[in-house]
Every structure is written in structure tokens, then in C-alpha cells.
Design an enzyme around this catalytic site. Structure first.
Site, PDB file in Angstrom:
ATOM      1  N   LYS A 119      -4.141  -4.349  -5.848  1.00 13.53           N
ATOM      2  CA  LYS A 119      -4.755  -3.113  -5.960  1.00 13.53           C
ATOM      3  C   LYS A 119      -4.564  -2.436  -7.183  1.00 13.53           C
ATOM      4  CE  LYS A 119      -7.020  -3.470  -2.204  1.00 13.53           C
ATOM      5  NZ  LYS A 119      -8.504  -3.720  -2.100  1.00 13.53           N
TER       6      LYS A 119
ATOM      7  N   PRO B  33       1.979  -8.908  -3.672  1.00  9.31           N
ATOM      8  CA  PRO B  33       0.709  -9.357  -4.225  1.00  9.31           C
ATOM      9  C   PRO B  33      -0.415  -8.378  -4.145  1.00  9.31           C
ATOM     10  CG  PRO B  33       1.742 -11.298  -3.221  1.00  9.31           C
ATOM     11  CD  PRO B  33       2.555 -10.123  -2.856  1.00  9.31           C
ATOM     12  N   TYR B  34      -0.071  -7.956  -2.947  1.00 12.43           N
ATOM     13  CA  TYR B  34      -1.338  -6.748  -2.663  1.00 12.43           C
ATOM     14  C   TYR B  34      -1.319  -5.610  -3.477  1.00 12.43           C
ATOM     15  CZ  TYR B  34      -4.412  -3.885   0.490  1.00 12.43           C
ATOM     16  OH  TYR B  34      -5.221  -2.914   0.728  1.00 12.43           O
ATOM     17  N   VAL B  35      -0.036  -5.091  -3.466  1.00 10.45           N
ATOM     18  CA  VAL B  35       0.337  -3.793  -4.355  1.00 10.45           C
ATOM     19  C   VAL B  35       0.030  -4.165  -5.852  1.00 10.45           C
ATOM     20  CG1 VAL B  35       2.210  -2.415  -5.544  1.00 10.45           C
ATOM     21  CG2 VAL B  35       2.130  -3.119  -2.941  1.00 10.45           C
TER      22      VAL B  35
ATOM     23  N   ALA C 218       2.441  -6.307   1.134  1.00 12.41           N
ATOM     24  CA  ALA C 218       3.064  -7.325   0.417  1.00 12.41           C
ATOM     25  C   ALA C 218       2.931  -7.217  -0.849  1.00 12.41           C
ATOM     26  CB  ALA C 218       2.218  -8.609   0.784  1.00 12.41           C
TER      27      ALA C 218
END
Length: 262
Positions: free
Chosen positions: A170, A165-167, A163
Site C-alpha cells: 500500500k 507485505p500489505y503495508v 501483514a
């Protein structure tokens, strides 16, 4: 920082106190077992109290030292309590593995709800921030520094299919790692990030169960054409937590099966 070297091999952590978040399973649990077997006292933080207590009991039964401290990294008060418990129980906090994370895949950016966005950012970014804010002052007041490792991901370097937002989260973990390393390096605190490739954790198994195509895509990116086992990540984390990596700070260290090579 006073450097100590005991025995042979990397990641010897005798007489160190290491705080590990996301410790109830996967990479966190594997790291707890690995560093405890190398002499560290481990302070285990995660939300699932039953799993934490079972892991602490396993480590203690094997002759190690472990303390289960249930809590949520998105809560500054919970993190503060775990750091205090580490000092109260073992006398210091020498190292920390800020490993707690959460993410998802399969939905495009415009399809994600605000709740999913908030959870991803809170666990991965605010959680890391909360930990650093509580850990660093204790290390500064301690015996000359410390070592901190934050868990990032290959998603912290390029879009992976996770997703959006996860990219973004991180990427933020790597940026926060570099900033902290620059700010506290002269005071003996090293801060590094692990750039973790796809690993067979409980979270990943859940994603694969929901989106089976993710496994094939993840393996196809690696030179080794496989996923990592949690222990393989644990070994890298332990090295960065130890004095064997004494001249490494501000680094984003890939443990990714060769994803970054191609």
C-alpha cells in the site's frame, strides 16, 4: 481536459465511462452503484462473475448503464480486455477506480509464506500497475484526459497490524500514484490515491472472524471510534473521479475516520 459541470453537488459523472476493479463487493460495488446513479456508465471488473452480473443487473434495472467484465487484475491480458470492452461498449474510458486489493493480518513477517507475499504484492501492486498501463494510453488517445483513483490504505502510511507485505504494497500504491500523476498531469490525466481506513468489507469481515482482536485495534485508532461503511469510501472516490476535484492530483487523500489526525 475539458471540464464539465452538470447539476448540483459533487461527483456528477454524466456521460462518463468509469472502470472499477474489485467491483464484486464492498467498496467497489458501493462505488459502482454510487457513480452509476450519477450518470456514469460503469465497467465492472472482478474475478467472481456471478456477483458482477448480479450487480450489473441491479444497476441496469435501476436505469443505469453497467457492463460486467470478469477478470483478474494480476493478468495484464485480462485488464487489457476489460479496457477494450469499455471502449467498445461505451465509446471511451474517462475514469477508473483501481480498487482491487487483498491482504491478511495476524502473522508476523517471518511467519508468512512466499505464496502469501506473492499474492499480496501481485494483487495490490502489480494489479494497480497493470491497470494504469492499460488505462492511460486509452485516456491519452481520448477526449483530453481522465481521472484515476487507486485504493491505498492507512497501511500505506504506517504499520497497522496488517501483514508486512500489505503495508509495503500500500506504500507502493501511493508511490505509483504520485509518479503517474507527475508523468501525465500536463496531458490532462489526474491520478490520486485514497488512504482508506478500516472499512466493513467482505475481506475485513473475514479477517475479523479469524482474528477478532483486529476490530478493537482498528476502531481504537480512529477519532470517530468506528469502522467506515463502503458507501463512505465510495463518495470520496466519486469526488476524485469527477471534475469537482479538478485541481487535485498526486494526492493521497485520507478517508480514515481521523486515523491520520492523531
Amino acid at each position: 481536459m475539458v471540464f464539465r459541470s452538470e447539476g448540483r453537488g459533487c461527483a456528477v459523472l454524466k456521460d462518463r465511462t468509469v472502470m472499477i476493479t474489485g467491483a464484486s463487493s464492498g467498496i467497489g460495488a458501493a462505488t459502482a452503484r454510487y457513480v452509476a446513479a450519477r450518470g456514469a456508465a460503469v465497467v465492472l471488473m472482478a474475478r467472481r462473475e456471478d456477483k458482477l452480473k448480479a450487480l450489473a443487473g441491479e444497476i441496469t434495472a435501476a436505469g443505469g448503464r453497467a457492463l460486467a467484465c470478469p477478470g483478474d487484475v494480476t493478468s495484464a491480458e485480462d485488464v487489457r480486455g476489460v479496457v477494450a470492452a469499455a471502449v467498445d461498449s461505451f465509446g471511451s474510458l474517462d475514469a477508473a477506480f483501481n480498487n482491487a486489493g487483498w491482504g491478511t493480518a495476524g502473522a508476523r513477517l517471518h511467519e508468512l509464506s512466499e505464496d502469501v507475499y506473492d499474492r499480496i504484492m501481485d494483487v495490490n501492486v502489480r494489479g494497480t500497475w497493470n491497470c494504469l498501463r492499460q488505462q492511460i494510453p486509452v485516456m491519452l488517445a481520448g477526449n483530453g484526459g481522465g481521472a484515476i483513483v487507486n485504493t491505498s490504505s492507512i497501511a500505506g502510511q504506517f504499520a497497522t497490524g496488517a501483514a508486512a507485505p500489505y503495508v509495503a504494497a500500500k506504500h507502493a500504491v501511493i508511490g505509483m500514484t504520485k509518479a503517474a500523476a507527475a508523468e501525465y498531469g500536463e496531458q490532462g490525466i489526474r491520478v490520486n490515491a485514497l488512504v482508506v481506513g478500516t472499512t466493513r468489507t467482505e475481506l475485513m469481515e473475514g479477517v475479523i472472524e479469524q482474528y477478532p482482536e483486529v476490530e478493537k485495534q482498528a476502531v481504537a485508532r480512529t477519532v470517530q471510534r468506528r469502522m467506515a461503511e463502503p458507501l463512505e469510501i465510495a463518495r470520496a472516490a466519486a469526488w476524485l473521479l469527477s471534475d469537482d476535484s479538478s485541481f487535485v492530483t498526486g494526492a493521497a487523500v485520507p478517508v480514515d475516520g481521523g486515523c491520520s489526525a492523531v
